[in-house]
Design a protein around this motif. Structure first.
Motif, PDB file in Angstrom:
ATOM      1  N   GLY A 190     -89.834  34.687 -44.627  1.00 11.47           N
ATOM      2  CA  GLY A 190     -87.678  35.399 -45.449  1.00 11.47           C
ATOM      3  C   GLY A 190     -88.247  36.639 -44.857  1.00 11.47           C
ATOM      4  O   GLY A 190     -86.367  37.189 -44.915  1.00 11.47           O
ATOM      5  N   ILE A 191     -89.178  37.364 -45.042  1.00  9.60           N
ATOM      6  CA  ILE A 191     -89.442  38.838 -44.769  1.00  9.60           C
ATOM      7  C   ILE A 191     -88.589  39.508 -43.419  1.00  9.60           C
ATOM      8  O   ILE A 191     -88.080  40.069 -43.126  1.00  9.60           O
ATOM      9  CB  ILE A 191     -90.271  39.487 -44.803  1.00  9.60           C
ATOM     10  N   LEU A 192     -89.199  38.368 -41.978  1.00 12.42           N
ATOM     11  CA  LEU A 192     -88.651  38.335 -40.836  1.00 12.42           C
ATOM     12  C   LEU A 192     -87.731  38.124 -40.977  1.00 12.42           C
ATOM     13  O   LEU A 192     -86.948  38.817 -39.637  1.00 12.42           O
ATOM     14  CB  LEU A 192     -90.340  37.979 -39.990  1.00 12.42           C
ATOM     15  N   ARG A 193     -86.810  37.139 -41.332  1.00 14.42           N
ATOM     16  CA  ARG A 193     -85.469  37.099 -41.231  1.00 14.42           C
ATOM     17  C   ARG A 193     -84.877  38.086 -41.533  1.00 14.42           C
ATOM     18  O   ARG A 193     -84.234  38.154 -40.549  1.00 14.42           O
ATOM     19  CB  ARG A 193     -85.591  35.721 -41.708  1.00 14.42           C
ATOM     20  N   LEU A 194     -85.713  38.747 -42.350  1.00 16.66           N
ATOM     21  CA  LEU A 194     -84.214  40.053 -43.279  1.00 16.66           C
ATOM     22  C   LEU A 194     -84.420  41.440 -42.183  1.00 16.66           C
ATOM     23  O   LEU A 194     -83.016  41.658 -42.702  1.00 16.66           O
ATOM     24  CB  LEU A 194     -84.844  39.913 -44.444  1.00 16.66           C
ATOM     25  N   VAL A 195     -85.650  40.338 -41.320  1.00 18.92           N
ATOM     26  CA  VAL A 195     -85.121  42.358 -40.793  1.00 18.92           C
ATOM     27  C   VAL A 195     -84.774  42.175 -39.295  1.00 18.92           C
ATOM     28  O   VAL A 195     -85.014  42.820 -38.190  1.00 18.92           O
ATOM     29  CB  VAL A 195     -86.932  42.943 -40.184  1.00 18.92           C
ATOM     30  N   ASN A 280     -81.249  28.692 -45.235  1.00 19.11           N
ATOM     31  CA  ASN A 280     -80.506  30.286 -45.382  1.00 19.11           C
ATOM     32  C   ASN A 280     -81.859  30.892 -45.273  1.00 19.11           C
ATOM     33  O   ASN A 280     -82.659  30.828 -46.651  1.00 19.11           O
ATOM     34  CB  ASN A 280     -79.749  29.929 -46.044  1.00 19.11           C
ATOM     35  N   ILE A 281     -81.635  32.074 -45.762  1.00 20.31           N
ATOM     36  CA  ILE A 281     -82.714  33.518 -45.705  1.00 20.31           C
ATOM     37  C   ILE A 281     -83.064  33.208 -47.883  1.00 20.31           C
ATOM     38  O   ILE A 281     -84.138  33.762 -47.559  1.00 20.31           O
ATOM     39  CB  ILE A 281     -82.540  34.719 -45.191  1.00 20.31           C
ATOM     40  N   LEU A 282     -81.930  33.216 -48.601  1.00 19.79           N
ATOM     41  CA  LEU A 282     -81.776  33.627 -50.303  1.00 19.79           C
ATOM     42  C   LEU A 282     -82.751  32.511 -50.394  1.00 19.79           C
ATOM     43  O   LEU A 282     -83.507  32.007 -51.243  1.00 19.79           O
ATOM     44  CB  LEU A 282     -80.228  33.301 -50.519  1.00 19.79           C
ATOM     45  N   SER A 283     -82.527  31.144 -50.019  1.00 16.05           N
ATOM     46  CA  SER A 283     -83.749  30.096 -50.045  1.00 16.05           C
ATOM     47  C   SER A 283     -84.913  29.644 -49.697  1.00 16.05           C
ATOM     48  O   SER A 283     -85.919  29.598 -50.349  1.00 16.05           O
ATOM     49  CB  SER A 283     -83.173  28.931 -49.800  1.00 16.05           C
ATOM     50  N   ILE A 284     -85.007  30.945 -48.953  1.00 13.19           N
ATOM     51  CA  ILE A 284     -86.439  30.973 -48.307  1.00 13.19           C
ATOM     52  C   ILE A 284     -86.998  31.882 -49.466  1.00 13.19           C
ATOM     53  O   ILE A 284     -88.169  31.748 -49.871  1.00 13.19           O
ATOM     54  CB  ILE A 284     -86.735  31.533 -47.200  1.00 13.19           C
ATOM     55  N   ILE A 285     -86.262  32.776 -48.885  1.00 14.34           N
ATOM     56  CA  ILE A 285     -87.161  34.070 -49.860  1.00 14.34           C
ATOM     57  C   ILE A 285     -86.848  34.174 -51.990  1.00 14.34           C
ATOM     58  O   ILE A 285     -87.449  34.417 -52.689  1.00 14.34           O
ATOM     59  CB  ILE A 285     -86.341  35.223 -50.048  1.00 14.34           C
ATOM     60  N   GLY A 286     -86.717  32.801 -52.071  1.00 20.74           N
ATOM     61  CA  GLY A 286     -86.152  32.563 -53.871  1.00 20.74           C
ATOM     62  C   GLY A 286     -85.010  33.055 -54.283  1.00 20.74           C
ATOM     63  O   GLY A 286     -85.469  33.281 -56.148  1.00 20.74           O
ATOM     64  N   ARG A 287     -83.891  33.598 -53.561  1.00 24.51           N
ATOM     65  CA  ARG A 287     -82.427  33.391 -54.011  1.00 24.51           C
ATOM     66  C   ARG A 287     -81.893  32.769 -54.605  1.00 24.51           C
ATOM     67  O   ARG A 287     -81.356  32.020 -53.495  1.00 24.51           O
ATOM     68  CB  ARG A 287     -82.444  35.224 -53.789  1.00 24.51           C
TER      69      ARG A 287
END
Length: 287
Positions: A190-195, A280-287
């Motif tokens: 998730g962090i790698l996707r965010l950057v 999606n990124i939010l579901s990966i990072i738990g948001r």
């Protein structure tokens, strides 16, 4: 003086002739030489130089004495590795003298079968036809079994089936490990996707990781097979008292194992990571 010298020379010549005659007589009366297998020597406690009696019939009527001049290791035969090789080799004239029937004068000049090795095995059918035409009543049969009747073909299919089951089970186990590892790295992904790292780059890294893991596993399996190869051969060779090689790891087998393992590792890695990367990124990072 001349008479004494003549008598002495005559005595020496006579003595030499007597020695040569005694050696020739001993050579003629010495039993014929034979070779025996190592298994026969161990079972009967025989050694080189021993004199044995062989008979062509159970009653021992036609028997002869032979002198053991050597002990040999029989050629391993996969079709007979469970049978003890109690065998002896002798010269053909000695075998004829032992096996010939005194009541049948023609037994010394007749044979039941003869092995012929052709320069080209593919000419076996033509050779059999020509032999039957020239010598009616003589039948030529090939000693090589057809491929479909070869008992080792069944064994080969059994090994292929075991290999397929092992590969499927190994792939499932590798897929389970990769899925667990992907879930553990969910926050990192998730962090790698965010950057800004794309899914394609992440999938490529997962594929490379899968190739490395599969290749290392294949190399470990090959090394394990090489280490245990000698142990397995020694156990079975001692069990059946044979020099037959039961297990052999060749370079082609090792290369085939690595070539097959690498794609399976890639598929397992991609399959385990795709379920995570498609979110999606939010579901990966738990948001």
């Amino acid at each position: 003086m001349w008479t004494l010298r003549t008598l002495a020379a005559s005595f020496c010549v006579s003595a030499a002739a007597a020695v040569l005659a005694a050696q020739a007589s001993d050579h003629n009366t010495r039993p014929p030489a034979i070779l025996i297998t190592r298994q026969l020597a161990a079972r009967a406690r025989l050694a080189v130089g021993d004199v044995v009696t062989l008979a062509a019939d159970p009653e021992g009527v036609r028997r002869a004495q032979f002198r053991i001049t050597g002990i040999y290791e029989p050629t391993p035969d996969p079709m007979r590795f469970t049978a003890p090789r109690i065998e002896a080799r002798m010269h053909l004239p000695d075998l004829i003298d032992l096996a010939a029937d005194p009541s049948d004068p023609g037994s010394r000049e007749s044979i039941d079968s003869l092995n012929v090795r052709l320069a080209d095995p593919n000419d076996a059918r033509a050779f059999g036809s020509e032999l039957a035409a020239r010598a009616p009543g003589v039948v030529a049969r090939s000693t090589r079994s057809p491929r479909e009747e070869d008992p080792f073909k069944v064994l080969e299919r059994f090994h292929v089936a075991i290999s397929a089951v092992t590969m499927v089970a190994g792939t499932a186990f590798l897929l389970a490990l990769m899925v667990i590892r992907a879930e553990e790295r969910r926050e990192t992904v998730g962090i790698l996707r965010l950057v800004g790292i794309s899914r394609r780059t992440l999938l490529l890294s997962v594929a490379i990781e899968g190739v490395l893991i599969a290749a290392l596993g294949a190399v470990f399996g090959v090394l394990l097979a090489l280490v245990t190869e000698g142990l397995v051969n020694r156990i079975f060779q001692a069990r059946y008292d044979t020099a037959l090689v039961f297990v052999r790891v060749t370079p082609s087998i090792a290369l085939r194992a690595i070539v097959v393992a690498a794609p399976l590792g890639v598929l397992a890695g991609l399959g385990a990571s795709w379920t995570l990367l498609r979110r999606n990124i939010l579901s990966i990072i738990g948001r």
